[in-house]
Design a protein around this motif. Sequence first.
Motif, PDB file in Angstrom:
ATOM      1  N   THR A 100       0.825  -1.208   0.000  1.00  0.00           N
ATOM      2  CA  THR A 100       0.000   0.000   0.000  1.00  0.00           C
ATOM      3  C   THR A 100       0.853   1.249   0.000  1.00  0.00           C
ATOM      4  O   THR A 100       0.525   2.239  -0.658  1.00  0.00           O
ATOM      5  CB  THR A 100      -0.919   0.020   1.244  1.00  0.00           C
ATOM      6  OG1 THR A 100      -1.772  -1.120   1.223  1.00  0.00           O
ATOM      7  CG2 THR A 100      -1.766   1.285   1.289  1.00  0.00           C
ATOM      8  N   LYS A 123       5.998  -3.202  -7.388  1.00  0.00           N
ATOM      9  CA  LYS A 123       5.199  -3.366  -8.598  1.00  0.00           C
ATOM     10  C   LYS A 123       4.918  -4.862  -8.801  1.00  0.00           C
ATOM     11  O   LYS A 123       5.477  -5.702  -8.095  1.00  0.00           O
ATOM     12  CB  LYS A 123       5.945  -2.763  -9.779  1.00  0.00           C
ATOM     13  CG  LYS A 123       6.166  -1.247  -9.630  1.00  0.00           C
ATOM     14  CD  LYS A 123       6.966  -0.682 -10.774  1.00  0.00           C
ATOM     15  CE  LYS A 123       7.048   0.846 -10.679  1.00  0.00           C
ATOM     16  NZ  LYS A 123       7.712   1.304  -9.454  1.00  0.00           N
ATOM     17  N   LYS A 149      -7.977   1.135   0.958  1.00  0.00           N
ATOM     18  CA  LYS A 149      -7.130   0.831  -0.187  1.00  0.00           C
ATOM     19  C   LYS A 149      -6.906  -0.671  -0.294  1.00  0.00           C
ATOM     20  O   LYS A 149      -5.834  -1.180   0.051  1.00  0.00           O
ATOM     21  CB  LYS A 149      -5.798   1.572  -0.071  1.00  0.00           C
ATOM     22  CG  LYS A 149      -5.936   3.086  -0.101  1.00  0.00           C
ATOM     23  CD  LYS A 149      -4.583   3.779  -0.016  1.00  0.00           C
ATOM     24  CE  LYS A 149      -4.756   5.295  -0.090  1.00  0.00           C
ATOM     25  NZ  LYS A 149      -3.455   5.995  -0.015  1.00  0.00           N
ATOM     26  N   VAL A 203      -5.759  -3.995  -1.452  1.00  0.00           N
ATOM     27  CA  VAL A 203      -4.758  -4.488  -2.392  1.00  0.00           C
ATOM     28  C   VAL A 203      -5.272  -5.717  -3.132  1.00  0.00           C
ATOM     29  O   VAL A 203      -4.916  -5.958  -4.285  1.00  0.00           O
ATOM     30  CB  VAL A 203      -3.436  -4.797  -1.658  1.00  0.00           C
ATOM     31  CG1 VAL A 203      -2.396  -5.392  -2.605  1.00  0.00           C
ATOM     32  CG2 VAL A 203      -2.884  -3.519  -1.015  1.00  0.00           C
ATOM     33  N   ALA A 247      -7.920  -6.292  -4.567  1.00  0.00           N
ATOM     34  CA  ALA A 247      -8.676  -5.986  -5.779  1.00  0.00           C
ATOM     35  C   ALA A 247      -7.786  -5.585  -6.948  1.00  0.00           C
ATOM     36  O   ALA A 247      -8.224  -5.607  -8.101  1.00  0.00           O
ATOM     37  CB  ALA A 247      -9.672  -4.864  -5.490  1.00  0.00           C
ATOM     38  N   THR A 248      -6.537  -5.217  -6.674  1.00  0.00           N
ATOM     39  CA  THR A 248      -5.639  -4.763  -7.741  1.00  0.00           C
ATOM     40  C   THR A 248      -4.458  -5.707  -7.947  1.00  0.00           C
ATOM     41  O   THR A 248      -3.551  -5.396  -8.711  1.00  0.00           O
ATOM     42  CB  THR A 248      -5.102  -3.359  -7.415  1.00  0.00           C
ATOM     43  OG1 THR A 248      -4.402  -3.384  -6.160  1.00  0.00           O
ATOM     44  CG2 THR A 248      -6.237  -2.350  -7.341  1.00  0.00           C
ATOM     45  N   SER A 249      -4.470  -6.841  -7.276  1.00  0.00           N
ATOM     46  CA  SER A 249      -3.322  -7.750  -7.349  1.00  0.00           C
ATOM     47  C   SER A 249      -3.737  -9.182  -7.678  1.00  0.00           C
ATOM     48  O   SER A 249      -3.002 -10.121  -7.331  1.00  0.00           O
ATOM     49  CB  SER A 249      -2.569  -7.741  -6.018  1.00  0.00           C
ATOM     50  OG  SER A 249      -3.403  -8.238  -4.976  1.00  0.00           O
ATOM     51  N   GLU A 250      -4.886  -9.322  -8.326  1.00  0.00           N
ATOM     52  CA  GLU A 250      -5.379 -10.666  -8.638  1.00  0.00           C
ATOM     53  C   GLU A 250      -5.373 -11.539  -7.375  1.00  0.00           C
ATOM     54  O   GLU A 250      -4.845 -12.638  -7.349  1.00  0.00           O
ATOM     55  CB  GLU A 250      -4.514 -11.302  -9.740  1.00  0.00           C
ATOM     56  CG  GLU A 250      -4.498 -10.517 -11.039  1.00  0.00           C
ATOM     57  CD  GLU A 250      -3.480 -11.070 -12.029  1.00  0.00           C
ATOM     58  OE1 GLU A 250      -3.137 -12.273 -11.924  1.00  0.00           O
ATOM     59  OE2 GLU A 250      -3.014 -10.298 -12.897  1.00  0.00           O
TER      60      GLU A 250
END
Length: 779
Positions: free
Chosen positions: A361, A367, A393, A395, A397-400
């Motif tokens: 976060t 990356k 925030k 994570v 949901a944005t990191s498979e």
Amino acid sequence: MMMIGLLIILFVSINGVPLTDSSTLGVGYISRLLEIQDRERAPPSVQVAAAHTALNRLIPSHSSSFQFRIISKDNCGGEYCFKLSNYPAISHGGSPEIIISGTTGVEILSGLHWYLKYYCDSEITIKRPTPWSYYQNAISSSYTFVWWDWERWEKEIDWMALQGINLPLAFTGQEAIWQKVFQNFNISAQDLDDFFGGPAFLAWSRMGNLHGWGGPLPQTWLDQQLEMQKRILDRMYEFGMNPVLPAFSGNVPAALTRVYPSAEITRLGNWFTVRSDPRWCCTYLLDATDPLFVEIGRAFITQQLAEYGRTSHIYNCDTFDENTPPVDDPEYISSLAAAIYKGMESGDDDAVWLMQGWLFTDDPFWKPPQMKALLHSVPLGKLVVLDLFAEVKPVWATSEQFYGVPYIWCMLHNFAGNIEMYGFVDSVGSGPVDARLSENSTMVGVGMSMEGIEQNPVVYDLMSEMAFRRDRVDAKTWIVSYVQRRYGKLVPSIQDAWKILHQTLYNCTDGLMDKNRDVIVSFPDVDPNSIFTSSRLSLPGSRRVTLSRAVDEQNSYDYTHPHLWYSTSEVIRALHLLIAGGDQLSESSTYRYDVVDLTRQALAKYANHLFVEVVGAYQAGDLRSVRRLSRKFLGLVDDMDTLLASHDGFLLGPWLESAKNLAQDDQQRKQFEWNARTQITMWFDNTDDEASLLRDYGNKYWSGMLRGYYGPRAAVYFKFMMQSLERGESFEVGEWRREWITLTNEWQSGGGGVFPTTSSGDALNTSRWLYEKYLKEQY
């Protein structure tokens, strides 16, 4: 009694439906650990006895009304559960009326809590599809638990069990373990004096951010805390919990470089000291790929097992939190992480690594290639990540879903134990459910990962329930029932007040971290000419901040503006309604807490507005208005101290006295009190004319601090303002800085004397008086 004649059959299952309905891929990955934990859990008789003892502490007048039983998972479709039912025979005086059965002591006490909250409902079926309910943050131990005695710990562990928490951190006393471990590597106790931080700063010395600050630790502290840890663990195990122990992260004492000169040890950079002071900064990190890393990691795990006699096989390690790897090569990162896990596994074949996911976060270094390298370096099911700030925030949901690795959905919510009415209850009531039901979910639990506790009870009440909720919670409806439970009766104006609070204070959707920077508790250390004001922005009803970020370029000091995400006039209207219904609730301690807290919240934002007026008058050269408005500001601070003194939940005294009570002699009392005072004021080091870079990070709205510290500090600033106008000279920012730093250092060393540990005054009448005095005309 409240239970008589009530028919309730309640079944709660953690994974009690088919995989396609409520379980996740992640649960399957950790199934082996769950089987081991079940097999090694305390005997049923021990768990039942522990639950009964807790019941007697909590509601002794009703303890005979309940019967507790441990049941096999076979009675729950092979999953964890609790059941509530009436006692089969007609109850007589003193006989049990309700049977609570559960697969562990935690489930039993969770069932008790659910019963007490929702006993009027009948034929309830609730399923909880993930096995773990996590609790704490790596730095909660310093911001909240540091001065606790066993009586306070016992209450907390009871509370954990009632909330269904079965995966708590257990970090207390680890310095005594490290002392024994490092002695085997030829590091003396004296070498460690500069390694460990003081009691209030141990969390950051454990993470390798600092060393020595607030220390050295007395041997009596080390011994005392180790014994406390043993009592904590014993109770957690008795309830059937799975405490999380620490593991080796690579943080080592400087002396290790002398004993092992060929070891791959790196000296880290400065972490917030004023001038990279080597007395406190620049700690040492042993490279995980060095063979010595695994040796020390194994020794630490082995020593804990020898001291405690058992483990839940799950260990926390956060090598990369606020410590970015030197290179971003995925292969290097993978080798580091694999070696870190090997250090755990070499001491416990069944070890599972629990890692805070804050780095994903907070640090742009991580990356997708670097994340994958870290997460995939450990066998699947042997690493679990805490999605630490998922309510704001997420994570996952944005990191498979953390690239296929099990994770726990956590609510961070609070920073540094700051006191601010804040939250995003709609996210709390829906986020965990959305994550679990998402495609290919690897979620294995929910958690509360706040830095400090004892604030915003509504947020934590709802979050703890999410461990048992399969469906999204309608926050609007839930708050109606919460308010009635909290105060014991339905009062229309109080319900109306909470409807507003839900849509304002508890509906923060701006995505920002709420670190309290109100002027009173986080006073700007800048030239007032560099603070930009605007009559439009300073209107009380504005949704915009009243102070912009200002920078004194000459000294590179910055001022972070207060967080404001709601209409202040609407919150003042809610306070009016809360006070209006107060005569019906004035005997309720929870009501008194809330009315003090809401009055404090409204007055704090009004103080920000008032400060803008002082600065505006100064910039206009209006000396008379500066005098008048600064007196008003200081009077407000003094009045707020009186307000906070009216409830035990807002007192400085208990924090300081609990620190001194753990001391064994006068020297320790001075050291421990200095630690306690420093954490909530200057925090870290300073010079005569340079304040700590972490000043006010741990600020508190506590009675004693406002009148004894925050008010006098503001008075110094206003004095220099008036001198500047009287003499026709520029604001002496350097002199102001030296004077307030001196004032702070004197306060750290015991200034202000002893502060009360019990409340005084009438909370409702004081709130009513201050509303009339300052806020009535503000909406």
